[in-house]
Design an enzyme around this catalytic site. Structure first.
Site, PDB file in Angstrom:
ATOM      1  N   HIS A 385       0.804  -1.230   0.000  1.00  0.00           N
ATOM      2  CA  HIS A 385       0.000   0.000   0.000  1.00  0.00           C
ATOM      3  C   HIS A 385       0.829   1.268   0.000  1.00  0.00           C
ATOM      4  O   HIS A 385       0.263   2.358   0.131  1.00  0.00           O
ATOM      5  CB  HIS A 385      -0.927   0.046   1.217  1.00  0.00           C
ATOM      6  CG  HIS A 385      -1.949  -1.040   1.262  1.00  0.00           C
ATOM      7  ND1 HIS A 385      -3.228  -0.888   0.774  1.00  0.00           N
ATOM      8  CD2 HIS A 385      -1.866  -2.297   1.714  1.00  0.00           C
ATOM      9  CE1 HIS A 385      -3.904  -2.015   0.952  1.00  0.00           C
ATOM     10  NE2 HIS A 385      -3.098  -2.896   1.513  1.00  0.00           N
ATOM     11  N   LYS A 576      -8.717  13.653   4.555  1.00  0.00           N
ATOM     12  CA  LYS A 576      -7.795  12.526   4.564  1.00  0.00           C
ATOM     13  C   LYS A 576      -6.768  12.784   5.650  1.00  0.00           C
ATOM     14  O   LYS A 576      -6.709  13.891   6.196  1.00  0.00           O
ATOM     15  CB  LYS A 576      -7.092  12.372   3.213  1.00  0.00           C
ATOM     16  CG  LYS A 576      -6.580  13.698   2.619  1.00  0.00           C
ATOM     17  CD  LYS A 576      -6.008  13.528   1.220  1.00  0.00           C
ATOM     18  CE  LYS A 576      -7.035  13.525   0.116  1.00  0.00           C
ATOM     19  NZ  LYS A 576      -7.176  12.260  -0.571  1.00  0.00           N
ATOM     20  N   ARG A 577      -5.953  11.760   5.986  1.00  0.00           N
ATOM     21  CA  ARG A 577      -4.887  11.995   6.948  1.00  0.00           C
ATOM     22  C   ARG A 577      -4.060  13.201   6.507  1.00  0.00           C
ATOM     23  O   ARG A 577      -3.895  13.460   5.310  1.00  0.00           O
ATOM     24  CB  ARG A 577      -3.995  10.747   7.061  1.00  0.00           C
ATOM     25  CG  ARG A 577      -4.649   9.616   7.841  1.00  0.00           C
ATOM     26  CD  ARG A 577      -4.966  10.043   9.266  1.00  0.00           C
ATOM     27  NE  ARG A 577      -3.765  10.060  10.058  1.00  0.00           N
ATOM     28  CZ  ARG A 577      -3.387   9.080  10.886  1.00  0.00           C
ATOM     29  NH1 ARG A 577      -4.158   8.018  11.063  1.00  0.00           N
ATOM     30  NH2 ARG A 577      -2.274   9.171  11.571  1.00  0.00           N
ATOM     31  N   LYS A 582       0.246  14.495   0.747  1.00  0.00           N
ATOM     32  CA  LYS A 582      -1.139  14.716   0.324  1.00  0.00           C
ATOM     33  C   LYS A 582      -1.406  16.193   0.027  1.00  0.00           C
ATOM     34  O   LYS A 582      -2.411  16.549  -0.568  1.00  0.00           O
ATOM     35  CB  LYS A 582      -2.097  14.194   1.392  1.00  0.00           C
ATOM     36  CG  LYS A 582      -2.024  12.660   1.574  1.00  0.00           C
ATOM     37  CD  LYS A 582      -2.957  12.191   2.672  1.00  0.00           C
ATOM     38  CE  LYS A 582      -2.800  10.716   3.013  1.00  0.00           C
ATOM     39  NZ  LYS A 582      -3.488   9.811   2.065  1.00  0.00           N
ATOM     40  N   THR A 684      -8.886   6.232  -1.835  1.00  0.00           N
ATOM     41  CA  THR A 684     -10.196   5.583  -1.952  1.00  0.00           C
ATOM     42  C   THR A 684     -11.321   6.585  -1.728  1.00  0.00           C
ATOM     43  O   THR A 684     -12.423   6.407  -2.247  1.00  0.00           O
ATOM     44  CB  THR A 684     -10.335   4.405  -0.967  1.00  0.00           C
ATOM     45  OG1 THR A 684      -9.788   4.793   0.298  1.00  0.00           O
ATOM     46  CG2 THR A 684      -9.589   3.185  -1.474  1.00  0.00           C
ATOM     47  N   LYS A 688     -15.209   7.536  -3.557  1.00  0.00           N
ATOM     48  CA  LYS A 688     -16.465   7.821  -2.854  1.00  0.00           C
ATOM     49  C   LYS A 688     -17.047   9.145  -3.330  1.00  0.00           C
ATOM     50  O   LYS A 688     -18.254   9.270  -3.560  1.00  0.00           O
ATOM     51  CB  LYS A 688     -16.233   7.845  -1.335  1.00  0.00           C
ATOM     52  CG  LYS A 688     -15.756   6.502  -0.778  1.00  0.00           C
ATOM     53  CD  LYS A 688     -15.188   6.624   0.642  1.00  0.00           C
ATOM     54  CE  LYS A 688     -14.409   5.365   1.005  1.00  0.00           C
ATOM     55  NZ  LYS A 688     -13.555   5.540   2.193  1.00  0.00           N
TER      56      LYS A 688
END
Ligand code: 26Q
Length: 841
Positions: A385, A576-577, A582, A684, A688
């Site tokens: 991952h 998100k984290r 990111k 992910t 969504k």
């Protein structure tokens, strides 16, 4: 609850009363005599032994949940009986994390009980939403990897696959986040304070786990007693996993550590948050707390023992099951193990399964090395991952020597044989040995868990096409060259039951109205929406559904937190984290640029927007915490500036979790997926958002690339450097150039460094200057800022054309079918596991 959920085909109970339903789900000689009503009343009364007029909402939740559990329990038993009888090949999904969230509404939905439960709730004057609010999130995971495991078990049950999840029953899940003065604080998540109606303890199926040393507290400190073996007990707690339609109910088995009576154990620890909880107690503390992922927590002994504990308990359990089912009179035929069990390792966290299965086959079963190795490899498969080097697990060799000496011996022997093979195949490539070895040499020798998992299994997969490609060609290039046939891609997916049907009733209803409800279990059917992109009536339906989801969210937010947002503004989200790669900071810079534009030119036209941020930072990740602080100060400053009131609003939502995602994602118009290309394995939440009718502004990274392909690039707002360009420009990239040559970039940074957002806390954002400007900016924020703004401009241009916007929303929905976890699981089942459905009659 929403009665307006689309009817679910022929199995929908409609007006059937609970009594009939119980019969429908009932099987065998057991029959309920009462109705669902009576079940509920009985639980309310007898579980609490209290006056029913005096019980509170929590008791009501428990009584409803227990009633639902009663309904599914016969089906659950029947599922296991069927597997026992048919003895199919089973899938075992081993994961340190299952980020389940809440179960009541999901189970009711998957059992197709929602119309019944709703009518019953109305009849009793029960406030159904308030009942649902009583359930704590089961936050047994950090983020994507844990939520993926939860989506996978939903899909496997829905697809009637004989599957089981194995994990740990942490007493404390992912920490609770609060924000004080803009800073994140962590509080323990004591989610099991009240009894959990979904779990069943199975002390009869306890297993023993042996360790190579003992632990002793001497003079208040923890000591390791070398060479004196000890053992722990693993007690399973089972949770039902209800497939959609309620036919199959699989099991998620979570282990709890317990001490035998004579045992004395206290944890190794490090890191303040975890140690504060873990330090004091004994053997039971092993499964007390979930480790927050900070990619630097690799030095934590307790985590290492947790990982081994999961592996040892789960393998003991599945090997016991294999023996029971496959022994005639004598010993089982061990050569049948790979035909009866497929074990999927969710990252390297359960990677010790390689030496553990070898140990069982060598020492307990007494097979020879070659047989044991062949069976081990054919049974195990591994999913990677992450490509971040700092996140690849490497455990110090001395820890294995101390705790798992036999496993170390086995790993060293695997490595010896493997390196012999490498030398034979590549006699002139001396450097290769050092790169592929299972051991990293150095001052402290470490086991490379990814190499161990690849060498010790028959399958290695990445989680999106680009990720699998980079894994093969960069991260573990040498191993992929040696075993090309072991490598594949399995692009992630999410369950449309929770993430569309349950989370977004207005949209689900709109879709079902147009194409029927087949999409619930075959999301590819959303393709049928494509021609409707040009149908004004359908576009209006979808836009009305989005508007409804937005006002529902705004209403909830106001009542839950007092924050007021306007559903007629564009809802733009990044949730998100919090991590540098990111690039929440890139998003923040975009907001600062827009803010500057409005400050300079108050009369300019700009569609009013609300920017939502949400996410947790690992407790020891200081820069991530500073990013949260910045987002909060940005929100506060903009709120206090009358020049932009009503046009720009920033909201940082504390405590991001599954149930918050279920509320925010349906309400979002614009999804930000803006990681530095090459760094987000898949993502992910991107999927969504897409299936909830948001448009994506994003970089060419992870599964977002495949999403754009599926919907048509022209329906996405893609921008920025590609992964190749990122890798190619790293050596000469200079953030300073952007500062010197791009006026809006410079103005945004200058505003931040002028303490505009930190008037009373000068210097707090100095670390951001270091990250973005003077420290070389590893994640290249500034390189992508102008392209981001340009994509944002195109997005706003489209927003000014409501029909054009709606058209793209429909085309995105129509293209999102690939991103169902049912499709992902079908690929794992066919290409890695070779398992078939085993329907429960
Ligand atoms: C490791 C050692 C010690 C403590 C914690 C950990 C640890 C825990 C969790 C390391 C990593 C994680 C979680 C990683 C994760 O969530 N990865 C994400 O996986 C998703 C599902 O495949 C992808 O979509 C995301 O891109 C990826 O970041």
């Amino acid at each position: 609850m929403d009665s307006d959920r689309p009817a679910a085909g022929t199995a929908t109970p409609g007006a059937a009363d609970m009594g009939k339903l119980l019969q429908q789900y009932g099987c065998g000689p057991i029959r309920f005599t009462g109705s669902g009503d009576a079940l509920y009343e009985r639980h309310l009364m007898f579980d609490n032994v209290a006056d029913r007029a005096a019980v509170g909402p929590r008791e009501r939740y428990e009584a409803v949940a227990r009633s639902v559990r009663d309904v599914l329990s016969q089906r659950w038993v029947r599922t296991e009986q069927t597997y026992e009888r048919e003895n199919p090949k089973r899938v075992y999904y081993l994961s340190m994390e299952f980020l389940i969230g809440r179960s009541l509404a999901n189970n009711v939905l998957n059992l197709l009980l929602d119309p019944v439960v709703e009518r019953a709730a109305v009849g009793k004057g029960l406030d159904w939403l308030a009942v649902l609010e009583q359930e704590p999130d089961a936050g047994l995971g950090n983020g994507g990897l844990g939520r993926l495991a939860a989506c996978f078990i939903d899909s496997m049950a829905t697809m009637e696959l004989p599957a089981m999840g194995y994990g740990l029953r942490y007493e404390y899940g992912i920490f609770k986040q609060t924000i004080r003065d803009g800073w994140q604080h962590e509080r323990p998540d004591n989610w099991l304070r009240r009894p959990d109606p979904w779990e069943i303890a199975r002390p009869d199926e306890m297993v023993e786990v042996r360790l190579g040393c003992s632990f002793e507290v001497r003079g208040g400190t923890l000591g390791v007693v070398v060479g004196r073996p000890s053992s722990l007990l693993g007690v399973p707690y089972d949770r039902p996993v209800v497939g959609y339609g309620g036919k199959t109910v699989n099991t998620l088995r979570l282990w709890v550590a317990a001490a035998p009576d004579d045992f004395d154990f206290q944890a190794f620890s490090a890191g303040e948050f975890v140690s504060a909880l873990a330090e004091r107690l004994t053997a039971e503390s092993l499964t007390r707390v979930l480790y927050p992922d900070d990619s630097t927590s690799m030095g934590q002994g307790l985590r290492f023992v947790q990982e081994y504990f999961l592996v040892a308990c789960s393998l003991a359990d599945l090997v016991r099951r294999f023996r029971r089912r496959n022994s005639g009179r004598g010993d089982p035929d061990w050569s049948a193990l790979p035909a009866k069990a497929a074990i999927q390792l969710n990252d390297t966290h359960p990677g010790l399964a390689v030496p553990e299965l070898m140990r069982i086959l060598l020492d307990d079963v007494r097979l020879d090395w070659d047989q044991a190795w062949d069976l081990t490899r054919r049974t195990l498969a591994y999913t990677n991952h992450t490509l971040l080097p700092e996140a690849l697990e490497k455990w110090p060799l001395p820890w294995l020597a101390l705790l798992l000496p036999r496993h170390l011996e086995i790993i060293l022997e695997i490595n010896r044989r493997f390196l012999d093979e490498v030398r034979a195949r590549f006699p002139d490539d001396g450097g290769r040995i050092g790169r592929v070895s299972l051991i990293e040499e150095g001052a402290e020798r470490r086991i490379r868990m990814a190499n161990l998992a690849i060498v010790g299994s028959h399958s290695t997969n990445g989680v999106a096409a680009i990720h699998s490609h980079l894994l093969r060609t960069v991260t573990v290039k040498d191993l992929a060259e040696m075993f090309p046939e072991r490598f594949s891609n399995k692009t992630n997916g999410v369950t449309p039951r929770r993430w569309l049907l349950l989370a977004n009733p207005p949209l689900a209803r709109g879709i079902t109205g147009a194409i029927g409800d087949g999409w619930i279990t075959d999301l590819a059917e959303l393709e049928k929406l494509k021609p409707l992109a040009d149908d004004r009536g359908f576009r209006d339906t979808i836009i009305r559904a989005k508007r409804e989801a937005k006002s529902r969210f705004a209403d909830w937010l106001r009542s839950a937190s007092g924050i007021v947002v306007d559903p007629d503004t564009i809802f733009d989200s990044q949730v998100k984290r919090i991590h540098e790669y990111k690039r929440q900071l890139l998003n923040a810079l975009r907001v600062v640029v827009l803010y500057n534009r409005l400050r300079e030119n108050p009369d300019m036209e700009m569609a009013p927007r609300t920017f939502f941020f949400s996410g947790k930072a690992a407790p020891a990740y200081h820069l991530a915490k500073t990013i949260i602080k910045f987002l909060n100060n940005l929100a506060g400053t903009i709120d206090g500036d009358p020049a932009v009131r009503g046009r720009l609003k920033v909201v940082f939502l504390p405590e991001y979790c599954v149930s918050l995602a279920e509320r925010l994602i349906p309400a979002t118009d614009v999804s930000n997926q803006i990681s530095t290309a090459g760094y987000e394995a898949s993502g992910t939440s991107n999927m969504k958002f897409m299936m909830n009718g948001a448009l994506t502004i994003g970089t060419r990274d992870g599964a977002t690339i495949e999403m754009a392909e599926a919907a048509g690039e022209e329906n996405f707002f893609m921008f920025g450097l590609t992964a190749e360009q990122v890798a190619g420009s790293r050596s000469w990239y200079d953030p300073r150039w952007h500062y010197d040559n791009e006026p809006e970039t410079r103005a945004a940074l200058d505003l931040i460094f002028s303490e505009h957002f930190s008037r009373y806390e000068p210097g707090v954002f100095d670390p951001l200057r270091q990250t973005l400007l003077t420290g070389g900016d590893h994640y290249m924020h500034l390189a992508d800022l102008t392209a981001y703004l340009e994509a944002d401009r195109r997005l706003l241009e489209l927003y000014a054309d409501p029909a054009g916007w709606a058209r793209k929303v429909v085309l995105n929905l129509a293209g999102s079918g690939k991103f169902s976890s049912d499709r992902t699981i079908a690929e794992y089942a066919a290409e890695i596991w070779d398992v078939k459905p085993c329907p429960v009659p």
